[in-house]
Design an enzyme around this catalytic site. Structure first.
Site, PDB file in Angstrom:
ATOM      1  N   GLY A  43      74.379 -25.923  10.737  1.00 59.57           N
ATOM      2  CA  GLY A  43      74.428 -26.935  11.778  1.00 59.57           C
ATOM      3  C   GLY A  43      73.057 -27.536  11.944  1.00 59.57           C
ATOM      4  O   GLY A  43      72.116 -27.138  11.285  1.00 59.57           O
ATOM      5  N   CYS A  44      72.939 -28.519  12.812  1.00 60.98           N
ATOM      6  CA  CYS A  44      71.661 -29.196  12.948  1.00 60.98           C
ATOM      7  C   CYS A  44      71.640 -30.038  14.212  1.00 60.98           C
ATOM      8  O   CYS A  44      72.649 -30.243  14.864  1.00 60.98           O
ATOM      9  CB  CYS A  44      71.406 -30.146  11.779  1.00 60.98           C
ATOM     10  SG  CYS A  44      71.508 -29.383  10.166  1.00 60.98           S
ATOM     11  N   GLY A  45      70.446 -30.536  14.507  1.00 56.96           N
ATOM     12  CA  GLY A  45      70.289 -31.534  15.554  1.00 56.96           C
ATOM     13  C   GLY A  45      69.570 -32.719  14.949  1.00 56.96           C
ATOM     14  O   GLY A  45      68.806 -32.573  13.986  1.00 56.96           O
ATOM     15  N   ASN A 214      66.482 -31.352  12.896  1.00 56.86           N
ATOM     16  CA  ASN A 214      66.253 -29.936  13.178  1.00 56.86           C
ATOM     17  C   ASN A 214      67.335 -29.171  12.452  1.00 56.86           C
ATOM     18  O   ASN A 214      68.515 -29.448  12.611  1.00 56.86           O
ATOM     19  CB  ASN A 214      66.386 -29.725  14.706  1.00 56.86           C
ATOM     20  CG  ASN A 214      66.007 -28.321  15.109  1.00 56.86           C
ATOM     21  OD1 ASN A 214      65.510 -27.549  14.310  1.00 56.86           O
ATOM     22  ND2 ASN A 214      66.252 -28.007  16.374  1.00 56.86           N
ATOM     23  N   ASN A 240      73.791 -33.964  10.433  1.00 49.56           N
ATOM     24  CA  ASN A 240      74.259 -32.751  11.092  1.00 49.56           C
ATOM     25  C   ASN A 240      75.710 -32.591  10.727  1.00 49.56           C
ATOM     26  O   ASN A 240      76.528 -33.442  11.062  1.00 49.56           O
ATOM     27  CB  ASN A 240      74.121 -32.877  12.612  1.00 49.56           C
ATOM     28  CG  ASN A 240      74.896 -31.800  13.347  1.00 49.56           C
ATOM     29  OD1 ASN A 240      75.100 -30.712  12.811  1.00 49.56           O
ATOM     30  ND2 ASN A 240      75.326 -32.083  14.562  1.00 49.56           N
TER      31      ASN A 240
END
Lengths: 424, 507
Positions: A43-45, A214, A240
């Site tokens: 996952g990510c931001g 991120n 993301n």
């Protein structure tokens, strides 16, 4: 044998540190296709911010937007791309380089010296930041293709640059081109994004468009080259999500000569944009409609002309449709586009404040950066948010006409791919 | 001398205590197993275990058992081989059979497992979210060209819109179509059932090589009309009537073999539909005598296109060793779809030795053809139809993941109508009224009943396919198509995995 005690002290679960000392002790240099055999889950931001008036913003806005989204990553990757950041040398290609050791640097610089006119070469300005370790040697180069070499090559300047990126990534072990566009640059590495931002002194740059990322990889050791954004010339992409249709997307791209060797969803998204925007010349709105198609039930209710168009897009680009949860921001010199998956399975919030368009995974990032947004909204599934800066005509370089496999090769930097296209 | 050395395969047992002596079994059996003398008396030797009598016995007093005679063990000479030798020694003939290959070859479908989403990406609930199965069958352009529409938006570029390629793609609402089964080999009521079901499901039935009966004209938008080597029932009207035209080159159950419908099956209506005299044998040559090479095929494809204002034209071939190169040639010859028929596919009649020993599994054929077309950059120029023992929605999902656009079902469709795989299609005595032209048998299939059962079957599979897609975290079937990354192999050797493009489980 005498180096064994040192080897034993090296952590085995991570990539070896990028320092000359370990290189001298014969440790293996990192392979930039190290992630390739496995598909990366995680996952990510992300964030994207663009001032459509072309006014410049400090990179600090991107850092602040990512800092409040710290929880969306796990410290194994953060990065940014900024546009309009090099107004002093806007027409030079700027190479942001990562080197494992000085030998790699010398080899890469030999390439620069023989094919380019290097007008400025300098170490990337950095500061020491707690939490950032094992950094590679970071340099940047402002260059223009050597006019004679360019003429001999019979290529556009953009093609020429992509060839050089390919040459470096594929043949020089331990050297990696993090970005290669004009008046832009990628700043990325292993760490939380606010740490990476501070490490690169991002607050000292001013750009009209910023994207940030991120990363939360779940099954791979983070490596500096593998952090987002993923770039090609002046494109950058942060992402993301997980593309559940990766298998067919990559096979579809193979049909056009792309080889997805990194095993990341981002790579697939980047090539699909490249295919549709550059090679098939689709407008960006329609490329987004092909990547996150409307439902058939929606298409069936459209006016006749639009229906024919959408039906065609879906029938033709169905294998390229990105299915599964994702939010993507594509940055370019001239704006950015943010896109959610077709049923909005990953978060994406957008806002406008005057001429500033901003997107982020969380609204908190928008509230952190924009004091008084005119409007904050959640873009609908598959509805692109597009920011365009006045005065830029093309979202991408117009002169690029390399065969796809070479473009792919340039980005992934794998020798195996390059062998098949005959790089010498 | 004994009349035969072959003992009955089955034993028909009647519990006479329960038997009503009603004679329904006598009436129901198409194989003349029963005679009646105060009570039904079975002749085991004629029984094919089709269970028609069992199903219709009001007293439920009939059981069919295997006549498991012991043979001295011999791994090389199984009982079936011994019986074949005896039968051929008695008759001197080629052994005929019906339905698909029943030999225990490795079934690749049963060694493939599908993926599902957990945590890093969400699965999707098909009961709450859209889950799209619509598929377009046919040639697609390389790219979509657009032009400004003058209103700030875009429309299809004139050239592309004028080409009308999209109209020449057939829309199916679920990626399941019905396989070709000719009127003549199956009854008109079977054809009616298939046509009605295809219309209701938004999918396609296929005439097979026996022409299109006038009763089916109203369903023509959901009918693929076939042109086979015998050219039965083919005239310009027939070609223009269907949604697509299919050139049948081969069949999975009998690659390289023609067809032979005996004169007894050619009644008045069959004769009219096939356009041949009543009572004559309908013989389909092994090859098309105007296709001796790939360029001949191209000429036939374009002749048909010219004759039909450029309807989609597909080519059906049996999966054989060089299937990838052949399919590539077919696509380059201008076919809009390639129909691949695997070696477990059914037949109304075929020499058993051919059925059981020639051809390739459909899983392999689809995998190599899909890959070859991609390698050559022409995958979008034609759709792939896969057939040859698609037994469940799991097989359907797996064959789509290997690269097929749609699957065609024949055996499963007949089973929905009552077929018990007794392999007696070629006899023309099907007790279930399917593969026969005897009026007392064909009337056993009420087309309304048949259509409902076919709709039920395909709807059930479609629902299950939606469940599978949801588990895979995608909401459109095109995201599964060719997505071999979502398959893993269990117990297949490395080379087979490589050919399939599927990783072993655990990788």
């Amino acid at each position: 044998m005498r180096y064994e005690p040192l080897l034993e002290r090296m952590p085995t679960t991570r990539m070896p540190a990028f320092t000359d000392r370990e290189a001298a002790f014969g440790l293996e240099r990192p392979s930039y296709a190290a992630e390739a055999p496995f598909k990366i889950h995680g996952g990510c931001g992300l964030t994207g911010i663009c001032d459509e008036s072309g006014a410049l913003m400090s990179g600090e806005v991107a850092i602040r937007a990512m800092a409040v989204q710290r929880d969306r990553g796990n410290g194994l990757g953060g990065g940014y791309a900024g546009y309009g950041i090099y107004p002093e040398l806007p027409d030079h290609f700027c190479f942001h380089m990562m080197y494992h050791d000085t030998r790699a640097k010398e080899d890469a610089e030999a390439v620069f010296d023989s094919y380019f006119q290097v007008d400025l070469a300098e170490p990337m300005p950095i500061r020491r930041v707690k939490g950032i370790a094992d950094a590679p040697i970071l340099w940047r180069y402002f260059l223009e293709p050597d006019p004679h070499k360019l003429e001999d090559s019979d290529m556009s300047a953009e093609d020429f640059v992509v060839h050089a990126v390919m040459l470096i990534n594929s043949t020089i072990e331990g050297a990696f081109v993090a970005s290669s566009g004009k008046n832009m640059g990628a700043f990325k590495g292993v760490g939380f994004p606010e740490e990476i931002g501070h490490y690169y002194l991002l607050e000292e740059y001013e750009g009209h468009t910023w994207v940030g990322h991120n990363r939360f990889p779940t099954n791979t050791p983070g490596w500096w080259g593998g952090a987002h954004p993923f770039t090609l010339l002046d494109w950058s992409i942060v992402h993301n999500g997980e593309i559940s249709s990766y298998g067919i997307n990559s096979r579809y791209l193979e049909q056009f000569g792309y080889k997805c060797t990194l095993g990341t969803d981002t790579e697939v998204a980047a090539y699909l944009f490249d295919l549709m925007l550059r090679r098939h010349k689709l407008p960006i709105e329609l490329a987004c409609k092909a990547l996150a198609s409307p439902l058939w039930s929606e298409i069936d209710r459209m006016p006749e002309d639009e229906q024919a168009l959408m039906r065609s897009l879906r029938a033709v680009y169905g294998p390229g449709m990105l299915n599964g949860p994702f939010a993507i921001v594509l940055g370019f010199n001239g704006g950015m586009v943010a896109l959610n998956d077709r049923i909005k399975l990953r978060p994406l919030v957008a806002a406008r404040q005057g001429s500033i368009v901003m997107v982020a995974s969380e609204e908190s990032a928008i509230r952190e950066v924009l004091e008084n947004p005119d409007i904050v909204w959640a873009p609908k599934a598959g509805e692109p948010v597009i920011a365009r800066i006045e005065g830029f005509e093309q979202p991408i370089h117009g002169g690029l006409h390399l065969p796809a496999e070479e473009v792919s090769c340039a980005v992934t930097g794998t020798a195996e791919v390059c062998e098949t296209v005959g790089v010498s | 001398m004994p009349q035969t050395l072959i003992q009955p395969e089955f034993k028909v047992k009647i519990d006479y205590d329960k038997c009503h002596k009603c004679g329904r079994c006598v009436q129901q059996c198409g194989w003349n197993v029963y005679s009646f003398n105060e009570r039904p008396i079975p002749d085991d030797a004629k029984c094919r275990a089709c269970h028609r009598c069992v199903t219709y016995c009001p007293a439920r007093c009939i059981t069919i058992e295997k006549n498991d005679l012991a043979f001295r063990d011999n791994d090389g000479w199984g009982p079936a081989l011994r019986k074949s030798v005896w039968r051929q020694a008695e008759t001197g003939g080629v052994m005929l059979t019906g339905m698909g290959n029943d030999k225990p070859y490795v079934n690749i479908f049963d060694h493939l497992v599908l993926d599902a989403c957990q945590v890093t990406n969400p699965s999707i609930d098909p009961l709450r979210e859209p889950m799209e199965l619509r598929t377009y069958l046919g040639r697609k352009p390389d790219a979509v060209a657009v032009e400004p529409d003058g209103k700030g938006g875009f429309r299809l570029a004139e050239e592309l819109a004028a080409d009308g390629w999209l109209d020449k793609n057939i829309q199916v609402d679920t990626p399941v179509i019905f396989s070709p089964m000719s009127y003549g080999s199956v009854s008109l009521n079977v054809h009616r059932s298939l046509a009605m079901a295809a219309e209701r499901l938004g999918t396609l039935m296929n005439t097979g090589e026996g022409g299109l009966h006038a009763d089916l004209y109203p369903y023509a938008d959901h009918v693929i009309v076939q042109v086979a080597s015998g050219r039965f029932g083919v005239d310009p009207e027939y070609l223009s009537r269907g949604a697509a035209v299919e050139i049948k080159v081969g069949q999975g159950a009998k690659p390289g073999i023609g067809g032979h419908l005996p004169g007894e099956k050619i009644n008045r209506e069959v004769s009219e539909t096939r356009m041949i005299p009543q009572g004559t044998d309908a013989i389909s040559p092994a090859p098309h005598h105007d296709i001796y090479s790939i360029e001949d095929l191209r000429q036939l494809i374009y002749s048909i296109k010219e004759a039909t204002d450029y309807k989609p034209v597909g080519v059906k071939i049996a999966a054989v060793h060089n299937v990838a190169a052949i399919a590539s040639g077919i696509v380059r010859a201008g076919a809009d779809y390639v129909y691949l028929d695997g070696f477990r596919g059914g037949t109304g009649a075929a020499p058993q030795i051919i059925r059981d020993h020639i051809g390739l599994p459909i899983e392999i054929a689809v995998a190599v053809v899909d890959q070859r077309l991609r390698d050559e950059g022409i995958r979008h120029q034609a759709s792939i139809v896969a057939a040859g023992s698609i037994r469940s929605s799991a097989d359907l999902a797996k064959i789509i993941a290997l690269g097929a656009d749609v699957a065609a079902i024949g055996s499963a469709a007949l089973m929905a109508l009552g077929c018990h795989l007794c392999q007696g299609c070629h006899t023309g005595s099907c007790s279930w009224g399917l593969t026969t032209q005897k009026p007392e048998l064909t009337r056993r299939v009420d087309p309304e009943w048949g259509a409902e059962r076919l709709v039920n079957l395909v709807s059930a599979w479609s629902h299950e396919l939606q469940e599978i897609l949801g588990a895979l975290g995608v909401n459109a079937v095109e995201s599964l198509r060719g997505s071999r990354e979502r398959l893993r192999a269990i117990g297949l050797d490395e080379q087979t995995c490589k050919i399939l493009g599927v990783k072993p489980a655990g990788m």
